[in-house]
Each structure stands twice: as C-alpha cells, then as structure tokens.
Motif scaffolding. Structure first.
Motif, short mmCIF file in Angstrom:
data_model
loop_
_atom_site.label_atom_id
_atom_site.label_comp_id
_atom_site.label_asym_id
_atom_site.label_seq_id
_atom_site.Cartn_x
_atom_site.Cartn_y
_atom_site.Cartn_z
N HIS A 68 0.86 -1.19 0.00
CA HIS A 68 0.00 0.00 0.00
C HIS A 68 0.90 1.24 0.00
O HIS A 68 1.63 1.47 0.96
CB HIS A 68 -0.86 -0.06 1.28
CG HIS A 68 -1.80 1.10 1.45
ND1 HIS A 68 -2.73 1.15 2.45
CD2 HIS A 68 -1.96 2.25 0.77
CE1 HIS A 68 -3.42 2.26 2.37
NE2 HIS A 68 -2.96 2.96 1.37
N ARG A 69 0.85 1.99 -1.09
CA ARG A 69 1.71 3.18 -1.21
C ARG A 69 0.86 4.41 -1.53
O ARG A 69 0.50 4.64 -2.70
CB ARG A 69 2.79 2.93 -2.27
CG ARG A 69 3.73 1.79 -1.84
CD ARG A 69 4.95 1.61 -2.71
NE ARG A 69 6.00 0.91 -1.97
CZ ARG A 69 7.22 0.69 -2.41
NH1 ARG A 69 7.59 1.09 -3.61
NH2 ARG A 69 8.11 0.06 -1.65
N PRO A 70 0.53 5.19 -0.53
CA PRO A 70 -0.27 6.38 -0.77
C PRO A 70 0.53 7.43 -1.56
O PRO A 70 1.75 7.54 -1.39
CB PRO A 70 -0.56 6.93 0.63
CG PRO A 70 -0.20 5.84 1.59
CD PRO A 70 0.83 5.00 0.90
N GLY A 87 4.51 -1.52 -10.03
CA GLY A 87 4.17 -0.77 -8.82
C GLY A 87 5.41 -0.15 -8.19
O GLY A 87 5.38 0.97 -7.67
N ASP A 88 6.52 -0.86 -8.25
CA ASP A 88 7.78 -0.31 -7.72
C ASP A 88 8.12 0.96 -8.48
O ASP A 88 8.44 1.99 -7.89
CB ASP A 88 8.89 -1.36 -7.90
CG ASP A 88 10.24 -0.83 -7.45
OD1 ASP A 88 10.30 -0.22 -6.37
OD2 ASP A 88 11.23 -1.00 -8.19
N ILE A 89 8.02 0.90 -9.80
CA ILE A 89 8.45 2.03 -10.62
C ILE A 89 7.50 3.23 -10.47
O ILE A 89 7.93 4.35 -10.21
CB ILE A 89 8.55 1.59 -12.10
CG1 ILE A 89 9.62 0.50 -12.24
CG2 ILE A 89 8.86 2.80 -13.01
CD1 ILE A 89 9.60 -0.25 -13.56
N THR A 98 5.56 4.04 -8.12
CA THR A 98 5.51 4.68 -6.80
C THR A 98 6.74 5.57 -6.55
O THR A 98 6.70 6.42 -5.66
CB THR A 98 5.30 3.67 -5.65
OG1 THR A 98 6.30 2.64 -5.72
CG2 THR A 98 3.91 3.06 -5.74
N ASP A 99 7.81 5.40 -7.30
CA ASP A 99 8.88 6.41 -7.24
C ASP A 99 8.42 7.69 -7.94
O ASP A 99 8.71 8.80 -7.48
CB ASP A 99 10.18 5.89 -7.87
CG ASP A 99 11.14 5.29 -6.82
OD1 ASP A 99 10.65 4.73 -5.82
OD2 ASP A 99 12.38 5.39 -7.01
N ILE A 100 7.67 7.55 -9.03
CA ILE A 100 7.08 8.73 -9.66
C ILE A 100 6.10 9.38 -8.67
O ILE A 100 6.11 10.60 -8.46
CB ILE A 100 6.33 8.37 -10.97
CG1 ILE A 100 7.28 7.69 -11.97
CG2 ILE A 100 5.69 9.63 -11.59
CD1 ILE A 100 6.59 7.20 -13.26
N PRO A 153 9.53 3.23 4.65
CA PRO A 153 9.45 4.28 3.63
C PRO A 153 9.66 3.70 2.24
O PRO A 153 10.24 2.61 2.10
CB PRO A 153 10.58 5.23 4.01
CG PRO A 153 11.49 4.45 4.90
CD PRO A 153 10.69 3.37 5.53
N VAL A 154 9.22 4.44 1.22
CA VAL A 154 9.41 3.97 -0.16
C VAL A 154 10.89 4.07 -0.57
O VAL A 154 11.38 3.30 -1.37
CB VAL A 154 8.49 4.79 -1.12
CG1 VAL A 154 8.81 4.48 -2.59
CG2 VAL A 154 7.02 4.49 -0.82
N HIS A 155 11.58 5.01 0.04
CA HIS A 155 12.99 5.21 -0.34
C HIS A 155 13.90 4.09 0.16
O HIS A 155 13.49 3.26 0.98
CB HIS A 155 13.50 6.57 0.16
CG HIS A 155 13.62 6.69 1.66
ND1 HIS A 155 14.59 6.06 2.39
CD2 HIS A 155 12.88 7.40 2.57
CE1 HIS A 155 14.47 6.38 3.66
NE2 HIS A 155 13.43 7.18 3.81
#
Ligand code: NAD
Ligand code: IPM
Ligand code: MN
Length: 360
Positions: A109-111, A250-252, A254-256, A282-284
C-alpha cells in the motif's frame, strides 16, 4: 482517546537496516515514544540488527527462526536495506523480500498524497489534485527469482528471469483494491498492466479484472497500460483514486508518485496481510551517500509509522502524526531536500514538540 489501559501490550519489531534507514528509524522511535505518552497505546519497541553490518560480520541474513520470531509481533517497522559493500543484494533479498514473501504480505500500500502545495513539482497543481493510493502486488511477478543464467560470462550467455502471475495472487490484490475503494468511498479503481505485450501473464490480469469489477457495480473500473498510466500521473493526477498494478510496475510508478509528493523522502508504505503481522517502511532506500550524516528526511518513515498506527487501529494517533508532519511543512521545519534547513533529528524533535503542544 487511544486504547484503554488494560489492553495488551502492542509489540513492534524495529529493524533499522542500512544507511539512512538507521537515521530515519531513530526518529520514528522517538515519535512513537512521544505518541505513546499521549495516547497510552502500550507500545513495546524491540530492536533487531538485521542488515548489512551483521551480514558482513557473521554471514547471517535472516534465519527461519528469526522470521518466526518476527511473526509474533503486532507489526514491523523497517528503515531500509541496501549497502554498496553487498553488491549482489544478498541480505536485501533475504531480509526485505524474505519478510514480504515469507510472511505473505501481498499488499504493498503506497499512498500518493501531497501534503503541501509547495512540494508539488507540477505546474498549477495543488493538494486537491494529488491524493490517491497505489496497491502494488507484493509477492509475485518478476520478483519471485525464478530463472537462471546459462553459459555465464561467455559470448553465448543466456539470462532468463520469469514473470510469475497466479490467479490467486492477481485476484487477491485486485479484490483488495476494490474493497478498499468501497470502504473509503472511492468511485474509481484503475488497473494498470502491459497486456498488449505480456499476452500471457497480463492477460490473466485482464481476465481477472473483467471478472471482479462487475462485483463492485458502484465503482467505475478503468484500465490503462502502465506506460500511459505513468504519463497520466504527471498530466492529470487528479483522475486517480485507487491504482492496482503488478510488483515491478508498482515499484516504478511509486517512485514517480513519491516525486509528486515532494520526493522520495516524503513517501510512506505498508506491506500488508490483513489480520496478520505487517511491515511498514518508507518507499525510499538506504541512500548511502547521506548515511549517518543526519540529513535524511524522516517524513517518509514517519508517514509509514502513521500507516502502522492506523493498521493497529489507533486512528487518532495516526491522524495526529500526519497533522504534525503537515504542521512541520507549514512552519518550514524540514530537511533540505524539501526546502528547510533542519537536520533529521531536529525534524523528529519538532514533531514531538508539536505532539506535546497538541496533546488533548
Ligand atoms: P534511494 O531511495 O536510497 O535514494 C535515491 C535518492 O533519493 C537519494 O540519493 C536521495 O537523493 C533521495 N532520497 C531518498 N530518500 C531520501 C530521504 N529520506 N531524504 C532525502 N533524500 C532522499 O535509492 P537508490 O539510491 O536507488 O538505492 C540505494 C540503496 O537502497 C540500494 O541498495 C537499493 O537497492 C536500496 N533500496 C532499498 C529500499 C528498501 O529498503 N525498501 C528501497 C529502495 C532502494
Ligand atoms: C522498494 C525497493 C525494493 C523493491 C528493492 C530494494 C528490492 O525498491 O521497496 O521500492 O524493488 O521492492
Ligand atoms: Mn522501489
């Protein structure tokens, strides 16, 4: 306010990991202790040294026994994994992907939520335009590590990496997206794939989506190819409410998505299995060049902590934490990547001051 005092202790496994993961998790710990003072949640935080340092010293990544121990916790908070001294990513694979896969945390889940207009990289866009969620399938796809290398290092070398999609895996993440939309009053679910080229794996996504979507008649189902979705996230992000996609895509995206929020330092995430121990990070990544310098932005970690509190059913504590991050942004008390002049620890201290100031 909060949970009654006689509730059980909430046990949280804290895994700083590597690089700036260590710096930002310290701030999450500080903030959690402070919030526990306000909301009396009965938190117990236990530290685990799983990461590159331990791997390089002992050869250990994450054993079956250690994984079992993690399952006994209510949640896991993780900083980041990745160290230039481990170029083959062995420990990241065993620890990070190990937790995601072995604990069957199938929802990532990545808001994507802009918390301050000033942070938006897009012209004339505001907080109203950027507020959606991405659900990334988290246990399959190109991440399963099925494949091999034949005739390695020769001119005839062949490398194969399989993209594995199962009916069960695709269905459960799509269903999670629709159920989330239903619960949160969202009107639209967008599924993104590359079924025009991946005519087997993503055909399964297409057929499963077509079957499930009619079961949610109040929700508009929408499809975009992943390349077009990436473009639309920049062109018109306001059109999105819930996006569901595969592991790699989804990985890609969500960096955008992180950049739409002001950068990688601003994005939080949850790796979820409803009803079971879940992991928040965190996403980072470990941003090695910033490691140990007290300059990393702790907000992505703190917003992941917010997600954990919501998952543990402390919605007021979660809301208070998000409000404190927004207050920091408004007061300009941030690290330099988002325009401030504070250190990592100063930001954490300021969050605690705001929480103390607002304690009800
Ligand atoms: P990264 O996210 O670590 O850093 C990329 C850039 O983003 C940094 O150089 C920095 O400019 C910026 N950045 C990221 N987080 C920041 C923060 N909190 N504050 C300020 N700026 C921040 O990605 P990378 O450089 O591609 O990867 C470094 C290592 O991290 C690699 O080993 C990679 O595999 C790993 N990684 C781990 C995770 C994870 O643990 N979940 C996620 C992504 C990358
Ligand atoms: C992420 C990271 C990881 C991923 C890497 C470090 C394995 O990029 O969490 O976004 O690809 O999932
Ligand atoms: Mn990533």
């Amino acid at each position: 306010m909060g949970k009654p005092m006689d509730r059980k202790t909430i046990r949280i496994a804290m895994i700083p990991g590597d690089g700036i993961g260590i710096d930002v998790l310290k701030e999450a710990e500080k903030v959690l202790k402070c919030l526990d003072g306000v909301f009396q949640m009965g938190l117990r935080l236990d530290d685990f040294d799983y990461g590159a340092e331990r791997y390089l010293k002992t050869g250990k990544t994450l054993s079956a026994g250690e994984l079992e121990e993690l399952r006994t916790y209510d949640a896991i908070l993780l900083g980041a994994l990745g160290d230039p001294r481990v170029p083959d990513m062995k420990h990241t694979s065993d620890i990070l992907l190990g937790i995601r896969f072995q604990m069957d945390l199938f929802v990532n889940h990545r808001p994507v939520k802009l918390l301050h207009d000033r942070l938006c990289p897009l012209k004339d866009r505001t907080r109203q335009d950027i507020d959606f969620v991405v659900f990334r399938e988290n246990t399959e796809g190109l991440y399963v590590g099925i494949g091999g290398i034949f005739k390695r290092g020769t001119p005839d070398e062949i490398a194969v990496q399989e993209d594995m999609n199962t009916r069960k895996g695709v269905e459960r993440i799509l269903r999670y997206g629709f159920e989330y939309a239903r619960k949160h009053g969202n009107k639209k679910v967008t599924m993104a794939d590359k079924s025009n080229v991946l005519t087997y794996g993503h055909d399964l996504w297409q057929r499963t989506f077509a079957e499930i979507a009619p079961q949610y008649p109040e929700i508009t189902s929408n499809h975009l190819y992943i390349d077009a979705l990436s473009m639309q996230m920049i062109k018109n992000p306001a059109q999105f409410e819930v996006i569901v996609t595969s592991n790699m895509f989804g990985d890609i995206v969500t960096d955008i998505g992180a950049q739409l929020q002001g950068g990688l330092g601003m994005a939080g995430s949850g790796n979820l299995h409803p009803g079971a121990t879940s992991m928040f990070e965190p996403v980072h990544g470990s941003a090695p060049k910033y490691a140990g310098k007290n300059i990393a932005n702790p907000f992505g970690m703190i917003l992941s902590t917010q997600m954990m509190l919501e998952f543990l059913e402390f919605p007021e504590a979660g809301a208070r934490l998000e409000a404190a991050v927004i207050a920091c942004l408004e007061e300009g008390k941030t690290t330099r990547d988002v325009g401030g002049a504070c250190t990592t620890t100063e930001v954490g201290d300021h969050i605690c001051r705001i929480l103390e100031r607002n304690r009800g």
